[in-house]
Design a protein around this motif. Structure first.
Motif, PDB file in Angstrom:
ATOM      1  N   SER A   2      71.406  85.512 -51.228  1.00 44.75           N
ATOM      2  CA  SER A   2      72.903  85.129 -51.448  1.00 44.75           C
ATOM      3  C   SER A   2      73.357  84.197 -52.456  1.00 44.75           C
ATOM      4  CB  SER A   2      73.397  83.734 -50.297  1.00 44.75           C
ATOM      5  OG  SER A   2      73.020  83.407 -49.697  1.00 44.75           O
ATOM      6  N   GLU A   3      74.225  84.496 -52.955  1.00 42.71           N
ATOM      7  CA  GLU A   3      75.084  83.546 -54.369  1.00 42.71           C
ATOM      8  C   GLU A   3      75.337  82.059 -54.013  1.00 42.71           C
ATOM      9  OE1 GLU A   3      78.569  83.419 -57.082  1.00 42.71           O
ATOM     10  OE2 GLU A   3      78.187  85.588 -55.641  1.00 42.71           O
ATOM     11  N   ALA A   4      75.556  81.909 -52.476  1.00 39.79           N
ATOM     12  CA  ALA A   4      75.578  80.995 -51.909  1.00 39.79           C
ATOM     13  C   ALA A   4      73.979  80.202 -52.321  1.00 39.79           C
ATOM     14  CB  ALA A   4      76.280  80.000 -50.727  1.00 39.79           C
ATOM     15  N   ALA A   5      73.091  80.318 -51.759  1.00 39.05           N
ATOM     16  CA  ALA A   5      71.941  79.767 -51.773  1.00 39.05           C
ATOM     17  C   ALA A   5      71.065  79.970 -53.250  1.00 39.05           C
ATOM     18  CB  ALA A   5      70.612  80.736 -51.182  1.00 39.05           C
ATOM     19  N   LEU A   6      71.655  80.205 -53.929  1.00 48.05           N
ATOM     20  CA  LEU A   6      71.470  80.226 -55.599  1.00 48.05           C
ATOM     21  C   LEU A   6      71.775  79.368 -55.979  1.00 48.05           C
ATOM     22  CD1 LEU A   6      71.256  84.508 -56.752  1.00 48.05           C
ATOM     23  CD2 LEU A   6      69.347  82.414 -56.220  1.00 48.05           C
ATOM     24  N   ASP A   7      73.682  79.171 -55.697  1.00 46.91           N
ATOM     25  CA  ASP A   7      74.434  78.371 -56.456  1.00 46.91           C
ATOM     26  C   ASP A   7      73.862  76.656 -55.279  1.00 46.91           C
ATOM     27  OD1 ASP A   7      76.148  80.201 -57.751  1.00 46.91           O
ATOM     28  OD2 ASP A   7      77.534  80.023 -55.865  1.00 46.91           O
ATOM     29  N   GLU A   8      73.928  76.841 -54.507  1.00 42.76           N
ATOM     30  CA  GLU A   8      72.724  75.972 -53.496  1.00 42.76           C
ATOM     31  C   GLU A   8      71.780  75.181 -54.635  1.00 42.76           C
ATOM     32  OE1 GLU A   8      71.734  73.865 -49.374  1.00 42.76           O
ATOM     33  OE2 GLU A   8      71.208  75.776 -50.079  1.00 42.76           O
ATOM     34  N   VAL A   9      70.462  76.135 -54.914  1.00 44.83           N
ATOM     35  CA  VAL A   9      69.526  75.524 -55.936  1.00 44.83           C
ATOM     36  C   VAL A   9      70.144  75.060 -57.403  1.00 44.83           C
ATOM     37  CG1 VAL A   9      67.457  76.002 -56.835  1.00 44.83           C
ATOM     38  CG2 VAL A   9      68.038  77.576 -53.912  1.00 44.83           C
ATOM     39  N   SER A  10      70.780  75.550 -58.009  1.00 44.41           N
ATOM     40  CA  SER A  10      72.029  75.081 -59.350  1.00 44.41           C
ATOM     41  C   SER A  10      72.438  73.449 -58.609  1.00 44.41           C
ATOM     42  CB  SER A  10      72.428  76.236 -59.551  1.00 44.41           C
ATOM     43  OG  SER A  10      73.374  74.925 -60.722  1.00 44.41           O
ATOM     44  N   VAL A  11      72.511  73.205 -57.809  1.00 46.09           N
ATOM     45  CA  VAL A  11      73.444  71.739 -57.059  1.00 46.09           C
ATOM     46  C   VAL A  11      72.066  71.057 -56.674  1.00 46.09           C
ATOM     47  CG1 VAL A  11      75.078  70.706 -55.259  1.00 46.09           C
ATOM     48  CG2 VAL A  11      75.703  72.770 -56.492  1.00 46.09           C
ATOM     49  N   LEU A  12      71.342  71.602 -55.993  1.00 45.43           N
ATOM     50  CA  LEU A  12      70.529  70.734 -55.964  1.00 45.43           C
ATOM     51  C   LEU A  12      69.587  69.774 -56.931  1.00 45.43           C
ATOM     52  CD1 LEU A  12      68.913  72.356 -52.782  1.00 45.43           C
ATOM     53  CD2 LEU A  12      70.207  70.115 -52.448  1.00 45.43           C
ATOM     54  N   SER A  13      69.194  71.054 -57.810  1.00 45.48           N
ATOM     55  CA  SER A  13      68.314  70.359 -59.292  1.00 45.48           C
ATOM     56  C   SER A  13      69.679  69.570 -59.719  1.00 45.48           C
ATOM     57  CB  SER A  13      68.601  71.245 -60.095  1.00 45.48           C
ATOM     58  OG  SER A  13      69.142  72.216 -60.485  1.00 45.48           O
ATOM     59  N   SER A  14      70.824  69.663 -60.222  1.00 41.64           N
ATOM     60  CA  SER A  14      71.524  68.545 -60.316  1.00 41.64           C
ATOM     61  C   SER A  14      71.630  66.936 -59.844  1.00 41.64           C
ATOM     62  CB  SER A  14      73.148  69.242 -60.524  1.00 41.64           C
ATOM     63  OG  SER A  14      73.281  70.412 -60.632  1.00 41.64           O
ATOM     64  N   ILE A  15      71.923  67.117 -58.489  1.00 45.14           N
ATOM     65  CA  ILE A  15      71.547  66.102 -57.013  1.00 45.14           C
ATOM     66  C   ILE A  15      70.210  65.198 -57.818  1.00 45.14           C
ATOM     67  CG2 ILE A  15      71.806  64.682 -55.361  1.00 45.14           C
ATOM     68  CD1 ILE A  15      74.063  67.565 -54.764  1.00 45.14           C
ATOM     69  N   GLY A  18      66.005  63.264 -60.783  1.00 42.65           N
ATOM     70  CA  GLY A  18      65.187  62.008 -61.276  1.00 42.65           C
ATOM     71  C   GLY A  18      63.626  63.083 -61.492  1.00 42.65           C
ATOM     72  N   ALA A  19      62.842  61.829 -62.108  1.00 42.60           N
ATOM     73  CA  ALA A  19      61.444  62.665 -62.302  1.00 42.60           C
ATOM     74  C   ALA A  19      60.416  62.875 -60.766  1.00 42.60           C
ATOM     75  CB  ALA A  19      61.051  61.610 -62.931  1.00 42.60           C
ATOM     76  N   GLY A  20      60.570  63.831 -61.083  1.00 41.82           N
ATOM     77  CA  GLY A  20      60.120  64.688 -59.647  1.00 41.82           C
ATOM     78  C   GLY A  20      60.748  64.436 -58.429  1.00 41.82           C
ATOM     79  N   GLN A  36      60.914  72.200 -53.268  1.00 40.10           N
ATOM     80  CA  GLN A  36      60.790  70.879 -53.261  1.00 40.10           C
ATOM     81  C   GLN A  36      61.278  69.145 -53.488  1.00 40.10           C
ATOM     82  OE1 GLN A  36      56.317  70.104 -52.252  1.00 40.10           O
ATOM     83  NE2 GLN A  36      56.646  68.115 -53.338  1.00 40.10           N
ATOM     84  N   ILE A  37      62.074  68.087 -52.611  1.00 48.17           N
ATOM     85  CA  ILE A  37      62.812  67.150 -52.832  1.00 48.17           C
ATOM     86  C   ILE A  37      61.556  65.927 -52.656  1.00 48.17           C
ATOM     87  CG2 ILE A  37      64.395  66.268 -52.914  1.00 48.17           C
ATOM     88  CD1 ILE A  37      66.134  69.135 -51.474  1.00 48.17           C
ATOM     89  N   ASN A  38      61.993  64.889 -53.052  1.00 50.90           N
ATOM     90  CA  ASN A  38      61.046  64.498 -53.279  1.00 50.90           C
ATOM     91  C   ASN A  38      61.600  62.663 -53.216  1.00 50.90           C
ATOM     92  OD1 ASN A  38      57.644  65.533 -53.468  1.00 50.90           O
ATOM     93  ND2 ASN A  38      58.746  65.643 -55.029  1.00 50.90           N
ATOM     94  N   VAL A  49      58.977  60.190 -49.406  1.00 52.21           N
ATOM     95  CA  VAL A  49      58.772  61.370 -48.381  1.00 52.21           C
ATOM     96  C   VAL A  49      58.816  62.458 -49.511  1.00 52.21           C
ATOM     97  CG1 VAL A  49      60.067  62.181 -46.430  1.00 52.21           C
ATOM     98  CG2 VAL A  49      59.100  59.557 -46.632  1.00 52.21           C
ATOM     99  N   SER A  50      58.269  63.451 -49.409  1.00 55.04           N
ATOM    100  CA  SER A  50      58.199  64.728 -49.775  1.00 55.04           C
ATOM    101  C   SER A  50      58.691  66.156 -48.876  1.00 55.04           C
ATOM    102  CB  SER A  50      57.132  65.062 -50.109  1.00 55.04           C
ATOM    103  OG  SER A  50      57.579  66.863 -50.679  1.00 55.04           O
TER     104      SER A  50
END
Length: 267
Positions: A2-15, A18-20, A36-38, A49-50
């Motif tokens: 869904s477009e909402a899911a793809l938008d969320e991935v973009s937002v998460l990568s911005s939030i 930091g390195a890794g 994956q979010i560490n 926590v990973s």
């Protein structure tokens, strides 16, 4: 997706910039998104926590699958945290929720309880006998993606393992037999690599060289998921010896040699 899911991935990568902190492991219309979010949780002491989230093609109508791992928490504690996150996800409305779940982990879960870690490298599941298996993979071309998926699945299924890269590509897995079976099923049903033409493909040629109940005197050198390169048969032998798996290695060696012999005469 869904477009909402793809938008969320973009937002998460911005939030989580930091390195890794953020890693997109897989994205396809057929299998969805694996990310994956560490994070670092500060309580009485620092805890890294990973969190791995598998967003299905129907996400967010369907909650994500979640796995939790940490070098500072026992395997049972990680499992309990995962269950709480899944329960929380089930209560949320069908809209992007990954960031909310990460915040829930940071704010509501008492991570400092039972922070003993896995001193023995494996924590036996009550009522489930521990098994060890050695898998033979056909190829790894998209190395980062493939290895990332293998590591994520071991975390999600509460397995320990080692990937041995050399003339033969071997995966040693330790854990409950049903979970090892699930791992093997994922290999054959999820597009984990690319073929010689660069097209995404599944690991249909995977072979189980040996699977057996784990002896109390062997296998406890396995911790987490380790990737190791070897150049020769003697180095491969040494890797099994370091894990106290010499007997297992001797048992699987004929099957491995048969495969290598067949491969050297194949197309």
């Amino acid at each position: 997706m869904s477009e909402a899911a793809l938008d969320e991935v973009s937002v998460l990568s911005s939030i989580y910039c930091g390195a890794g902190e953020f890693q997109l492991l897989q994205q396809s219309a057929e299998d969805g998104v694996l990310l994956q979010i560490n994070i670092c949780v500060e309580r009485e002491r620092r805890l890294d926590v990973s969190l791995s989230f598998h967003l299905h093609p129907h996400y967010p109508s369907r909650p994500p699958d979640i796995s939790v791992s940490s070098t500072g928490l026992s395997r049972s504690r990680c499992h309990n945290i995962r269950q709480k996150l899944l329960e929380q996800a089930a209560t949320l409305p069908p809209e992007p929720m990954v960031h909310q779940l990460v915040e829930f982990l940071q704010e509501c879960v008492e991570l400092t309880e039972d922070c003993k870690g896995d001193q023995d490298g494996v924590e036996q599941t009550v009522g489930q006998e521990q098994w060890i298996s050695v898998l033979l993979l056909d190829h790894i071309r998209s190395r980062n993606c493939y290895i990332g998926l293998l590591e994520c699945w071991t975390q999600q299924l509460q397995l320990t393992g080692m990937l041995l890269l050399g003339r033969s590509i071997l995966v040693i897995l330790q854990g409950a037999k049903p979970d090892i079976k699930k791992f093997c099923r994922l290999l054959k049903t999820v597009k984990v690599d690319v073929d010689s033409s660069g097209k995404k493909c599944k690991e249909r040629m995977m072979k189980v060289l040996i699977e057996t109940p784990l002896s109390s005197s062997c296998g406890y050198g396995l911790k987490g998921f380790v990737v190791k390169n070897y150049q020769s048969l003697s180095e491969l032998t040494a890797s099994f010896q370091e894990l106290h798996l010499t007997e297992l290695y001797q048992q699987m060696l004929p099957s491995l040699r048969d495969w290598q012999h067949a491969g050297s005469h194949g197309d």
